[in-house]
Design a protein around this motif. Structure first.
Motif, PDB file in Angstrom:
ATOM      1  N   ALA A  92      94.476 -13.907 -38.681  1.00  0.00           N
ATOM      2  CA  ALA A  92      93.633 -13.234 -37.970  1.00  0.00           C
ATOM      3  C   ALA A  92      92.794 -12.082 -38.549  1.00  0.00           C
ATOM      4  O   ALA A  92      92.920 -10.926 -38.222  1.00  0.00           O
ATOM      5  CB  ALA A  92      94.666 -12.431 -36.971  1.00  0.00           C
ATOM      6  N   LEU A  93      92.557 -12.417 -39.769  1.00  0.00           N
ATOM      7  CA  LEU A  93      91.444 -11.195 -40.591  1.00  0.00           C
ATOM      8  C   LEU A  93      90.123 -11.982 -40.791  1.00  0.00           C
ATOM      9  O   LEU A  93      89.920 -12.831 -39.941  1.00  0.00           O
ATOM     10  CB  LEU A  93      92.064 -11.272 -41.868  1.00  0.00           C
ATOM     11  CG  LEU A  93      93.692 -10.851 -42.134  1.00  0.00           C
ATOM     12  CD1 LEU A  93      94.230 -10.988 -43.512  1.00  0.00           C
ATOM     13  CD2 LEU A  93      93.783  -9.364 -41.513  1.00  0.00           C
ATOM     14  N   VAL A  94      89.394 -11.420 -41.322  1.00  0.00           N
ATOM     15  CA  VAL A  94      87.927 -11.934 -41.554  1.00  0.00           C
ATOM     16  C   VAL A  94      87.634 -12.054 -43.184  1.00  0.00           C
ATOM     17  O   VAL A  94      88.376 -11.497 -44.003  1.00  0.00           O
ATOM     18  CB  VAL A  94      86.785 -10.854 -41.079  1.00  0.00           C
ATOM     19  CG1 VAL A  94      86.988 -10.785 -39.657  1.00  0.00           C
ATOM     20  CG2 VAL A  94      87.098  -9.370 -41.724  1.00  0.00           C
ATOM     21  N   GLN A 134      77.800  -5.715 -48.338  1.00  0.00           N
ATOM     22  CA  GLN A 134      78.236  -6.712 -47.530  1.00  0.00           C
ATOM     23  C   GLN A 134      80.067  -6.553 -47.709  1.00  0.00           C
ATOM     24  O   GLN A 134      80.528  -6.417 -46.628  1.00  0.00           O
ATOM     25  CB  GLN A 134      78.043  -8.168 -47.945  1.00  0.00           C
ATOM     26  CG  GLN A 134      78.667  -9.123 -46.998  1.00  0.00           C
ATOM     27  CD  GLN A 134      77.626  -9.390 -45.751  1.00  0.00           C
ATOM     28  OE1 GLN A 134      76.610  -8.535 -45.515  1.00  0.00           O
ATOM     29  NE2 GLN A 134      78.018 -10.022 -44.828  1.00  0.00           N
ATOM     30  N   MET A 135      80.147  -6.134 -48.876  1.00  0.00           N
ATOM     31  CA  MET A 135      81.950  -5.751 -49.068  1.00  0.00           C
ATOM     32  C   MET A 135      82.318  -4.788 -48.243  1.00  0.00           C
ATOM     33  O   MET A 135      83.453  -4.765 -47.619  1.00  0.00           O
ATOM     34  CB  MET A 135      82.254  -5.845 -50.635  1.00  0.00           C
ATOM     35  CG  MET A 135      81.997  -7.031 -51.518  1.00  0.00           C
ATOM     36  SD  MET A 135      82.310  -6.518 -53.214  1.00  0.00           S
ATOM     37  CE  MET A 135      82.283  -8.258 -53.867  1.00  0.00           C
ATOM     38  N   ASP A 136      81.568  -3.693 -48.273  1.00  0.00           N
ATOM     39  CA  ASP A 136      81.841  -2.481 -47.458  1.00  0.00           C
ATOM     40  C   ASP A 136      81.994  -2.804 -46.017  1.00  0.00           C
ATOM     41  O   ASP A 136      82.878  -2.232 -45.255  1.00  0.00           O
ATOM     42  CB  ASP A 136      80.975  -1.335 -47.740  1.00  0.00           C
ATOM     43  CG  ASP A 136      81.034  -0.711 -49.136  1.00  0.00           C
ATOM     44  OD1 ASP A 136      81.828  -1.244 -49.918  1.00  0.00           O
ATOM     45  OD2 ASP A 136      80.221  -0.063 -49.590  1.00  0.00           O
ATOM     46  N   CYS A 137      81.029  -3.707 -45.579  1.00  0.00           N
ATOM     47  CA  CYS A 137      80.951  -3.875 -44.053  1.00  0.00           C
ATOM     48  C   CYS A 137      82.318  -4.595 -43.814  1.00  0.00           C
ATOM     49  O   CYS A 137      83.023  -4.359 -42.709  1.00  0.00           O
ATOM     50  CB  CYS A 137      79.761  -4.605 -43.952  1.00  0.00           C
ATOM     51  SG  CYS A 137      79.243  -4.880 -42.207  1.00  0.00           S
ATOM     52  N   GLU A 138      82.309  -5.852 -44.669  1.00  0.00           N
ATOM     53  CA  GLU A 138      83.759  -6.619 -44.448  1.00  0.00           C
ATOM     54  C   GLU A 138      85.015  -5.759 -44.241  1.00  0.00           C
ATOM     55  O   GLU A 138      86.021  -5.909 -43.592  1.00  0.00           O
ATOM     56  CB  GLU A 138      83.864  -7.708 -45.351  1.00  0.00           C
ATOM     57  CG  GLU A 138      82.860  -8.806 -45.496  1.00  0.00           C
ATOM     58  CD  GLU A 138      82.521  -9.476 -46.674  1.00  0.00           C
ATOM     59  OE1 GLU A 138      81.959 -10.971 -46.612  1.00  0.00           O
ATOM     60  OE2 GLU A 138      83.222  -9.271 -47.856  1.00  0.00           O
ATOM     61  N   ILE A 166      85.965  -3.760 -41.319  1.00  0.00           N
ATOM     62  CA  ILE A 166      86.595  -4.848 -40.124  1.00  0.00           C
ATOM     63  C   ILE A 166      87.687  -5.336 -40.385  1.00  0.00           C
ATOM     64  O   ILE A 166      88.570  -5.566 -39.816  1.00  0.00           O
ATOM     65  CB  ILE A 166      85.512  -6.073 -39.976  1.00  0.00           C
ATOM     66  CG1 ILE A 166      83.998  -5.447 -39.587  1.00  0.00           C
ATOM     67  CG2 ILE A 166      85.719  -6.900 -38.782  1.00  0.00           C
ATOM     68  CD1 ILE A 166      82.865  -6.397 -39.207  1.00  0.00           C
ATOM     69  N   PHE A 167      87.801  -5.886 -41.720  1.00  0.00           N
ATOM     70  CA  PHE A 167      89.118  -6.119 -42.375  1.00  0.00           C
ATOM     71  C   PHE A 167      90.430  -5.324 -41.919  1.00  0.00           C
ATOM     72  O   PHE A 167      91.399  -5.797 -41.394  1.00  0.00           O
ATOM     73  CB  PHE A 167      89.013  -6.445 -43.801  1.00  0.00           C
ATOM     74  CG  PHE A 167      90.150  -7.194 -44.427  1.00  0.00           C
ATOM     75  CD1 PHE A 167      89.923  -8.628 -44.619  1.00  0.00           C
ATOM     76  CD2 PHE A 167      91.423  -6.698 -45.063  1.00  0.00           C
ATOM     77  CE1 PHE A 167      90.935  -9.276 -45.351  1.00  0.00           C
ATOM     78  CE2 PHE A 167      92.372  -7.619 -45.343  1.00  0.00           C
ATOM     79  CZ  PHE A 167      91.913  -8.938 -45.798  1.00  0.00           C
ATOM     80  N   ALA A 178      95.383  -4.341 -38.610  1.00  0.00           N
ATOM     81  CA  ALA A 178      96.298  -3.312 -37.532  1.00  0.00           C
ATOM     82  C   ALA A 178      96.315  -4.187 -36.437  1.00  0.00           C
ATOM     83  O   ALA A 178      96.912  -3.469 -35.219  1.00  0.00           O
ATOM     84  CB  ALA A 178      95.628  -2.024 -37.601  1.00  0.00           C
ATOM     85  N   SER A 179      95.704  -5.389 -36.103  1.00  0.00           N
ATOM     86  CA  SER A 179      95.511  -5.874 -34.754  1.00  0.00           C
ATOM     87  C   SER A 179      96.958  -6.547 -34.548  1.00  0.00           C
ATOM     88  O   SER A 179      97.617  -6.946 -35.224  1.00  0.00           O
ATOM     89  CB  SER A 179      94.491  -6.904 -34.803  1.00  0.00           C
ATOM     90  OG  SER A 179      94.603  -7.953 -35.482  1.00  0.00           O
ATOM     91  N   ALA A 180      97.098  -6.747 -33.141  1.00  0.00           N
ATOM     92  CA  ALA A 180      98.079  -7.396 -32.621  1.00  0.00           C
ATOM     93  C   ALA A 180      98.292  -9.014 -33.274  1.00  0.00           C
ATOM     94  O   ALA A 180      99.219  -9.593 -33.551  1.00  0.00           O
ATOM     95  CB  ALA A 180      98.434  -7.594 -31.235  1.00  0.00           C
TER      96      ALA A 180
END
Ligand code: COA
Length: 259
Positions: A136-138, A221-225, A228-229, A234-236
């Motif tokens: 459930a990650l990116v 790109q790493m900062d952007c990822e 979101i990561f 922290a997601s269910a």
């Protein structure tokens, strides 16, 4: 300093970095990322180091990030400084050529770090996996940019979304790695390639590597990822994935709505 990352400088200027936590399939902890980042910084700064060679002990290159540390971060118990960020940035900014010798499974960052290496040797039974979505990650390490660039959107989507292993032969055919070697010869072959590179004019190599990569683009790109990561951590969905890992069962995401 952690004994789980070993470094050794050869007479020919090859800094050999060995990931060594075989009982946990070389899963990477925050301390290990810190030591890896230090090794890359040392290789960049020390004129006596002409090539960095990354290898691993045991039957697995690395099972990727330590999932129990992901779970701790998800609960708000993460480390003060996430050394993974320093490690990934140092990979993006590396000027020293990097050779990798990969045996067994290379999971998550174990595969995405290879996109920053300049010469990748896989043992014949090596398997590359990027199961970020399964957790459930990116994707990280600028791989959401670099992998589609390297192998095309269709195959990159498949690797990321399904998280299934890609064999060594296929990884070479797709251009993720240079070639395969038998497990018995992997280290010697990688060392031989590293020494050949170390004998080349270092100023020319460094300038060539800089021309071939846009470090600024990769860090952006790493900062952007990373943003979101951290949200995903922290997601269910991620909570269910980490709980399932610790309970050695398959996760069930079907009752969780898009959030
Ligand atoms: N984080 C923490 N511990 C890990 C780990 C990881 N990423 N990968 C493996 N381990 C641990 C296991 O929990 C097990 O510990 P235990 O002996 O205390 O129970 C030990 O390493 C051996 O792993 P096991 O799963 O029994 O080995 P295997 O050969 O059957 O499978 C893998 C190897 C790498 C395929 C499998 O361990 C796996 O899928 N790991 C998770 C990979 C992952 O999702 N990484 C994050 C990517 S973003």
């Amino acid at each position: 300093m952690t004994p789980e990352i070993k470094t050794e400088l050869s007479g020919s200027g090859v800094l050999v970095v060995t990931i060594s936590r075989p009982d946990k399939k070389n899963a990477l902890t925050n301390d290990m990322y810190g030591a890896l980042a230090d090794a890359i910084a040392r290789a960049n700064d020390d004129d006596g180091i002409r090539v960095l060679l990354i290898q691993a002990d045991g039957d697995t290159f690395t099972a990727g990030n330590d999932v129990s540390e992901f779970a701790a971060q998800a609960m708000g118990n993460g480390p003060k400084e996430r050394h993974v960020t320093r490690f990934l940035r140092s990979l993006a900014n590396a000027t020293v050529p990097i050779v990798a010798a990969v045996q067994g499974n290379a999971v998550g960052v174990g595969t995405t770090m290879l996109l920053h290496c300049d010469y990748v040797l896989l043992s014949e039974e090596a398997r590359l996996m990027t199961p970020f979505v399964n957790l459930a990650l990116v994707p990280e390490a600028a791989s959401s940019y670099l992998l589609p660039l390297r192998i095309g959107h269709a195959k990159a989507f498949e690797m990321f979304a399904l998280g299934q292993p890609v064999s060594a032969v296929v990884a070479v055919a797709w251009g993720i790695a240079n070639r395969t070697a038998s497990a018995a010869e992997l280290r010697a072959e990688a060392r031989s390639v590293a020494e050949k590179i170390a004998a080349k004019p270092v100023g020319s190599l460094t300038a060539m590597k800089r021309l071939m990569r846009n470090a600024e683009r990769l860090v952006a790109q790493m900062d952007c990822e990373s943003n979101i990561f951290l949200e995903r951590l922290a997601s269910a969905e991620a909570k269910e994935a980490f709980t399932a890992f610790s309970q050695k069962r398959q996760p069930d995401f079907t009752s969780i709505m898009r959030g």
